[in-house]
Design a protein around this motif. Structure first.
Motif, PDB file in Angstrom:
ATOM      1  N   GLY A  28       0.800  -1.208   0.000  1.00 15.79           N
ATOM      2  CA  GLY A  28       0.000   0.000   0.000  1.00 15.79           C
ATOM      3  C   GLY A  28       0.834   1.260   0.000  1.00 15.79           C
ATOM      4  O   GLY A  28       0.338   2.334  -0.315  1.00 15.79           O
ATOM      5  N   GLN A 160      -3.870  -5.765   2.406  1.00 12.18           N
ATOM      6  CA  GLN A 160      -2.929  -4.819   1.807  1.00 12.18           C
ATOM      7  C   GLN A 160      -2.232  -5.435   0.602  1.00 12.18           C
ATOM      8  O   GLN A 160      -1.953  -4.749  -0.395  1.00 12.18           O
ATOM      9  CB  GLN A 160      -1.896  -4.380   2.842  1.00 12.18           C
ATOM     10  CG  GLN A 160      -2.489  -3.640   4.031  1.00 12.18           C
ATOM     11  CD  GLN A 160      -1.427  -3.229   5.026  1.00 12.18           C
ATOM     12  OE1 GLN A 160      -0.241  -3.196   4.714  1.00 12.18           O
ATOM     13  NE2 GLN A 160      -1.848  -2.908   6.249  1.00 12.18           N
ATOM     14  N   GLU A 163      -4.623  -5.235  -2.336  1.00 12.69           N
ATOM     15  CA  GLU A 163      -4.700  -3.870  -2.860  1.00 12.69           C
ATOM     16  C   GLU A 163      -3.444  -3.504  -3.648  1.00 12.69           C
ATOM     17  O   GLU A 163      -3.527  -2.848  -4.704  1.00 12.69           O
ATOM     18  CB  GLU A 163      -4.906  -2.891  -1.706  1.00 12.69           C
ATOM     19  CG  GLU A 163      -6.253  -3.066  -0.993  1.00 12.69           C
ATOM     20  CD  GLU A 163      -6.368  -2.171   0.225  1.00 12.69           C
ATOM     21  OE1 GLU A 163      -5.372  -1.476   0.535  1.00 12.69           O
ATOM     22  OE2 GLU A 163      -7.437  -2.172   0.872  1.00 12.69           O
ATOM     23  N   HIS A 166      -3.570  -5.145  -6.970  1.00 14.53           N
ATOM     24  CA  HIS A 166      -4.541  -4.466  -7.823  1.00 14.53           C
ATOM     25  C   HIS A 166      -3.939  -3.195  -8.419  1.00 14.53           C
ATOM     26  O   HIS A 166      -4.177  -2.861  -9.594  1.00 14.53           O
ATOM     27  CB  HIS A 166      -5.797  -4.145  -7.011  1.00 14.53           C
ATOM     28  CG  HIS A 166      -6.914  -3.601  -7.847  1.00 14.53           C
ATOM     29  ND1 HIS A 166      -7.161  -2.254  -7.972  1.00 14.53           N
ATOM     30  CD2 HIS A 166      -7.845  -4.231  -8.616  1.00 14.53           C
ATOM     31  CE1 HIS A 166      -8.201  -2.069  -8.772  1.00 14.53           C
ATOM     32  NE2 HIS A 166      -8.647  -3.255  -9.181  1.00 14.53           N
ATOM     33  N   LYS A 167      -3.136  -2.470  -7.638  1.00  8.72           N
ATOM     34  CA  LYS A 167      -2.468  -1.276  -8.161  1.00  8.72           C
ATOM     35  C   LYS A 167      -1.461  -1.651  -9.236  1.00  8.72           C
ATOM     36  O   LYS A 167      -1.304  -0.940 -10.241  1.00  8.72           O
ATOM     37  CB  LYS A 167      -1.784  -0.528  -7.034  1.00  8.72           C
ATOM     38  CG  LYS A 167      -2.743   0.135  -6.050  1.00  8.72           C
ATOM     39  CD  LYS A 167      -1.974   0.866  -4.958  1.00  8.72           C
ATOM     40  CE  LYS A 167      -2.932   1.511  -3.959  1.00  8.72           C
ATOM     41  NZ  LYS A 167      -2.197   2.215  -2.860  1.00  8.72           N
TER      42      LYS A 167
END
Length: 459
Positions: A28, A160, A163, A166-167
């Motif tokens: 993150g 985290q 995420e 995904h980024k």
């Protein structure tokens, strides 16, 4: 390691850039290169999967490889470095290095020395093992990511991780990253199996093929971002096609003797599920040993859990059986009470009415049964006899509680002989005592007779 079907890190994987603290501080917050919006709707034709193309393909022999083979043969058999008898000693030294799989083989002043690695055909520290063939299809979309982190850290920061992945995929809202499973690996590594679901504008969804997702992860900028997250190795978990399996089995891996490879195929305990893989060097052997120990511990943990579940189920079964027996007794008692209530209700309902025909039939049947029971030679007499025998047995059992012992005949004979000897000894003592008593009486009598004579003498 090239021939690796499991979810373990390869020997040649790049080292990840770990944070100084050693924790997942990068999830993150890792600074990554902004990836372009990525869509898997129209994947490019990648041909074979990464498992088949990059791991098991046997490239054609190039001129450089031919020269390498010629130079290796010259270094091992006929070096011309010194031009005297020392070249024979140098050849033996090069052979020793080749057998060990390390070092450099000098053979000519004008040509660079040969680099001996464990993959060279003369290395002796090689063996062939077996690995499980994956049975997942490319449509399942499963991709393995191996992290240089412990399982507890991965699980505590799993959200985290999702995420961050995904980024890395561009942050496309039509893509969803899902975690299929997390498993501990040796050397404080963790295997994470993921798949990506893509939603189309019309509302349908599908999994991104594993080969397409893995090819995206292998791009230079994406791979660098994954390394910042702690990923040391990635692999598409897909089954081998028949052509890939045939190519792998027909062509021995580099540095493996064809005879050993053929024997490994013959010795395969389950050709439908296992495939031979080479083990080069002690490092690979140690890796497989650690993986086996890790799997053994997982199996033992699962067996312990199953054993605890079985024990708990046995306790629950015992409790349930006891409750069932209790409920049966309660049901019997309630049935008797209900029957008594029905009898009283029926008596009150029939009060004042004459006996009906069906009731008369029942009365006749009951009288017949009562007569049969009261007959001396029928059931009542037998019941009385059995009851009397039971009372006698209970009486003798509670009052006397006699116990019967059986003595061996030889032992009984020895006991009798011993008692007989004891009796004979007592009889002999009694006779001696009697003789002594008679002697004492004679002595007393003689003393009594001699006392008056002595009195007359000294008077």
């Amino acid at each position: 390691m090239a021939f690796n079907f499991g979810a373990t890190a390869g020997a040649g994987a790049a080292n990840p850039t770990a944070s100084p603290s050693g924790a997942f501080g990068g999830f993150g917050t890792t600074t990554t290169t902004a990836a372009p919006a990525f869509s898997f709707s129209a994947p490019t034709n990648t041909g074979t999967t990464a498992l088949g193309s990059s791991l098991f393909s046997q490239p054609a022999q190039t001129p450089a490889q031919s020269n390498q083979l010629i130079n290796t043969a010259s270094a091992l058999s006929a070096p011309t470095l010194l031009g005297d008898e020392r070249d024979a000693i140098l050849a033996k030294w090069n052979q020793l290095q080749a057998f060990w799989g390390t070092g450099k083989g000098y053979f000519n002043n004008n040509i660079a020395p040969v680099e001996f690695t464990q993959e060279n055909p003369f290395c002796r520290f090689k063996a062939v093992g077996y690995s499980l063939i994956p049975n997942n299809k490319d449509e399942d979309g499963l991709v393995v990511l191996v992290f240089n982190r412990k399982e507890a850290d991965i699980r505590s920061q799993q959200q985290q991780l999702v995420e961050s992945l995904h980024k890395i995929l561009g942050g496309n809202q039509t893509l969803t990253v899902n975690v299929e499973g997390v498993k501990t690996l040796p050397d404080d590594q963790t295997e994470v199996i993921i798949y990506v679901v893509e939603r189309s504008p019309n509302g349908t969804s599908r999994r991104v093929p594993a080969s397409t997702l893995h090819a995206h992860f292998e791009q230079a900028n994406i791979k660098s971002s994954l390394q910042q997250l702690g990923v040391s190795f990635s692999m598409a978990r897909t089954e081998l096609s028949p052509a890939q399996a045939k190519q792998l089995l027909q062509n021995p891996p580099a540095g493996v003797d064809p005879i050993i490879w053929e024997q490994a195929k013959v010795d395969n305990p389950d050709p439908d599920k296992l495939i031979p893989v080479p083990m080069v060097g002690f490092k690979e052997l140690l890796r497989r040993l650690k993986a086996q120990d890790q799997m053994t511990k997982q199996h033992q943990t699962r067996l312990d859990i199953i054993s605890e579940d079985i024990s708990e189920l046995q306790k629950n079964q015992t409790t349930t059986m006891a409750k069932i027996a209790q409920y049966k007794r309660k049901l019997m008692a309630l049935s008797h009470r209900t029957l008594q209530v029905l009898i009283k209700q029926e008596i009150q309902r029939k009060s004042g009415y004459a006996i009906q025909a069906d009731e008369e039939q029942l009365r006749v049947q009951l009288d017949t049964i009562q007569c049969e029971l009261n007959a001396p030679t029928q059931f009542k007499g037998r019941l009385n006899e059995l009851m009397s025998q039971i009372r006698m047995q209970n009486h003798f059992g509670t009052v006397r509680a006699e116990e019967r012992y059986y003595v061996d005949a030889d032992l009984l004979r020895e006991i009798k002989q011993h008692l007989k000897q004891q009796q004979e000894g007592l009889s002999h003592l009694i006779s001696i005592i009697k003789d002594d008593l008679e002697d004492i009486k004679l002595i007393e009598q003689g003393l009594n007779e001699s006392i008056p004579i002595r009195g007359g003498v000294f008077s």
